[in-house]
Scaffold this motif. Structure first.
Motif, PDB file in Angstrom:
ATOM      1  N   ASP A   1       4.024  -6.961  -0.948  1.00  0.00           N
ATOM      2  CA  ASP A   1       5.458  -6.559  -0.838  1.00  0.00           C
ATOM      3  C   ASP A   1       6.142  -8.093  -1.248  1.00  0.00           C
ATOM      4  O   ASP A   1       5.595  -8.891  -1.138  1.00  0.00           O
TER       5      ASP A   1
ATOM      6  N   GLY B   1       4.368  -1.885  -1.676  1.00  0.00           N
ATOM      7  CA  GLY B   1       5.636  -1.872  -0.755  1.00  0.00           C
ATOM      8  C   GLY B   1       5.381  -1.396   0.605  1.00  0.00           C
ATOM      9  O   GLY B   1       4.689  -0.399   0.887  1.00  0.00           O
ATOM     10  N   LEU B   2       5.580  -2.352   1.591  1.00  0.00           N
ATOM     11  CA  LEU B   2       5.297  -2.436   3.033  1.00  0.00           C
ATOM     12  C   LEU B   2       6.399  -2.161   3.972  1.00  0.00           C
ATOM     13  O   LEU B   2       6.523  -2.871   4.896  1.00  0.00           O
TER      14      LEU B   2
ATOM     15  N   ALA C   1       3.037  -9.343   3.536  1.00  0.00           N
ATOM     16  CA  ALA C   1       2.069  -9.224   2.507  1.00  0.00           C
ATOM     17  C   ALA C   1       0.663  -9.732   2.851  1.00  0.00           C
ATOM     18  O   ALA C   1       0.739 -10.574   3.533  1.00  0.00           O
TER      19      ALA C   1
ATOM     20  N   VAL D   1       7.489   2.017  -3.537  1.00  0.00           N
ATOM     21  CA  VAL D   1       8.646   1.231  -3.874  1.00  0.00           C
ATOM     22  C   VAL D   1       9.729   2.262  -4.232  1.00  0.00           C
ATOM     23  O   VAL D   1       9.474   3.614  -4.574  1.00  0.00           O
TER      24      VAL D   1
END
Length: 294
Positions: A30, A7-8, A36, A58
């Motif tokens: 991600d 989760g970025l 990612a 997330v």
């Protein structure tokens, strides 16, 4: 150390950068391939040496549950999963129990700092065993603000998210108080410089805070807040805080009122106030404003 980060987005992306600036190796995944480092969770796990620490960042609910379940099939005994999202604290026990038979540890971490965390550091509220928390301590030390404050190992599994839940409930009340003060200043025929009044509170007063600084910043951009709709969502943690207050019999008058105020902001015209107006008209003959539609 090495960390897998899933989760970025606004928070996760900045956390990755802060950790890399501190010298840690971060492998990020991600759904957006443009940001990612790897193409799948399996590749992320393969890139990390054991014992692994994987941080899940997330949205709470099904996205987090599905990610934890998938990691449970990919990770090895001795690895640790950290849930840094805004999950409900009751979910943490479920996740920990899912991973425990596989020998995988679980830590819940409430994270506060928003988009400013990259620059200022993140306040971290952690729950889990001493052993599992210790495996990730260098990561916590790099993410937290400098100095003695900003990190707590609050207790066992669930304690981190519980602490963050209460933190967010307090935040609701503080935001509501500042907002109501702003409205009263705006309504006054005596005060001419409302943004200046807010600015004067930022130093030397007992109500100075980062939230007040942010309100001042918003007023610098839009002194009347005319460009912003009066609609406030809630992430769920305010509701959970009030539910816990009911369960434990703790009076949370301010936090409860601030939550309900957010609900009120979502009504174009309040049915409650329509009923109040009707009652005032019935018992006192007070004038009723006619609805524009009929």
């Amino acid at each position: 150390m090495q960390l897998g980060l899933i989760g970025l987005g606004k928070m996760g992306g900045n956390m990755r950068e802060r950790l890399r600036l501190a010298g840690h190796e971060v492998v990020g995944y991600d759904r957006n391939p443009d940001i990612a480092d790897v193409a799948s969770l399996a590749e992320l796990v393969e890139r990390l040496p054991a014992p692994r620490v994987v941080w899940v960042m997330v949205p709470a609910g099904d996205p987090t549950r599905q990610t934890v379940e998938e990691l449970g099939e990919l990770l090895s005994p001795g690895d640790v999963v950290i849930d840094g999202g805004n999950s409900r604290f009751t979910d943490d026990k479920v996740h920990a129990e899912q991973l425990a038979p596989k020998g995988i540890g679980y830590v819940d971490c409430g994270v506060s700092g928003g988009v400013w965390g990259l620059q200022n550091g993140y306040a971290l509220m952690v729950g889990g065993t001493d052993e599992d928390v210790a495996k990730a301590q260098p990561i916590f030390d790099a993410l937290k603000p400098e100095g003695e404050f900003g990190f707590v190992h609050a207790g066992g599994v669930g304690a981190g998210h519980y602490t963050k839940m209460v933190h967010n409930g307090i935040e609701y009340g503080m935001m509501q108080a500042y907002a109501e003060g702003f409205e009263l200043l705006e309504a006054s025929e005596i005060v001419d410089d409302v943004p200046g009044a807010i600015k004067s509170w930022r130093k030397g007063t007992v109500i100075q805070s980062w939230l007040l600084d942010l309100l001042d910043r918003a007023l610098d951009d839009d002194p009347k807040l005319a460009k912003i709709a009066g609609y406030a969502a809630d992430s769920g943690e305010g509701r959970w805080t009030v539910e816990e207050a009911i369960r434990l019999g703790v009076p949370l008058n301010v936090i409860s009122a601030s939550l309900f105020a957010r609900f009120g902001s979502r009504q174009e015209e309040s049915p409650t106030m329509k009923a109040v107006a009707a009652l005032r008209h019935q018992f006192g003959g007070h004038a009723v404003k006619e609805d524009a539609d009929g």
